[in-house]
Motif scaffolding. Sequence first.
Motif, short mmCIF file in Angstrom:
data_model
loop_
_atom_site.label_atom_id
_atom_site.label_comp_id
_atom_site.label_asym_id
_atom_site.label_seq_id
_atom_site.Cartn_x
_atom_site.Cartn_y
_atom_site.Cartn_z
N PRO A 122 -6.11 1.10 8.18
CA PRO A 122 -7.05 0.47 6.90
C PRO A 122 -5.86 -0.04 6.12
N LEU A 123 -4.68 0.79 5.89
CA LEU A 123 -3.84 0.38 4.36
C LEU A 123 -3.40 -1.20 4.56
N GLU A 124 -3.47 -1.56 5.84
CA GLU A 124 -3.30 -2.68 6.12
C GLU A 124 -3.39 -3.86 5.64
N PHE A 125 -4.50 -3.63 5.00
CA PHE A 125 -5.98 -4.62 4.26
C PHE A 125 -6.00 -4.22 3.26
N THR A 126 -4.92 -3.11 2.67
CA THR A 126 -5.44 -2.89 1.27
C THR A 126 -4.80 -3.83 0.07
N ASP A 127 -4.36 -3.68 -1.20
CA ASP A 127 -4.11 -4.96 -1.68
C ASP A 127 -3.05 -3.36 -2.23
N PRO A 162 -16.46 -10.04 5.30
CA PRO A 162 -17.25 -9.93 3.23
C PRO A 162 -15.59 -10.78 2.07
N ALA A 163 -14.54 -9.84 2.71
CA ALA A 163 -13.44 -10.15 1.58
C ALA A 163 -13.04 -11.38 1.87
N ARG A 164 -13.39 -11.81 0.69
CA ARG A 164 -13.04 -13.15 0.33
C ARG A 164 -11.72 -13.51 0.87
N ASP A 165 -10.22 -13.27 0.54
CA ASP A 165 -9.09 -12.82 1.29
C ASP A 165 -8.70 -12.90 2.42
#
Length: 174
Positions: free
Chosen positions: A80-85, A28-31
């Motif tokens: 999970p941190l790979e996809f965190t800003d 669902p995250a746009r980026d």
Amino acid sequence: MAVYDRFWDGIYQQYRERLLRQVQKYLPARDESHDVLQDLYVQLRHRNVNPSDISNPPAYMMRMATNLAIDAVRRHKRNPLEFTDPAEISEMGGTVHQSVTPEQISSDRQRLDIIRDAISDLPPRCREVFLLCKRDHLSTQEAADRLGISRNMVEKHLRQALGHCKQVLARHEN
């Protein structure tokens, strides 16, 4: 630009919004969903697939988009941190260090001990299901396959385990 590239560019542009909606079912995250579409476009260009070899090019692209989205979800589960800003991580780090007190750390450790004891009190199969799903991050279907039981049974064990942990924790907090 090759003839194939023009064909795939046209199909991609025509179905881009549908592809985006499909990917957003998983991400669902746009980026992230736009990144998946970019990967799809790059793969279409690099594969140099003759459109006449594909019976339904839009369905082919939809399947590619779905597969790429599922791959992204799997990568996200592994790291999970790979996809965190990075800005969010630095904000989290600053907030955590400023607001955590020794008392909070002690309280959290006590809660972890209580939960660890609650998990060890579970019946063996229930504990095994709980650990596979929560610690090892297996889906209910993956746990069911591994243990040779039905998915419904895995879900029943999970409900039982979570209910037990909540009850034990509530008793200690009151």
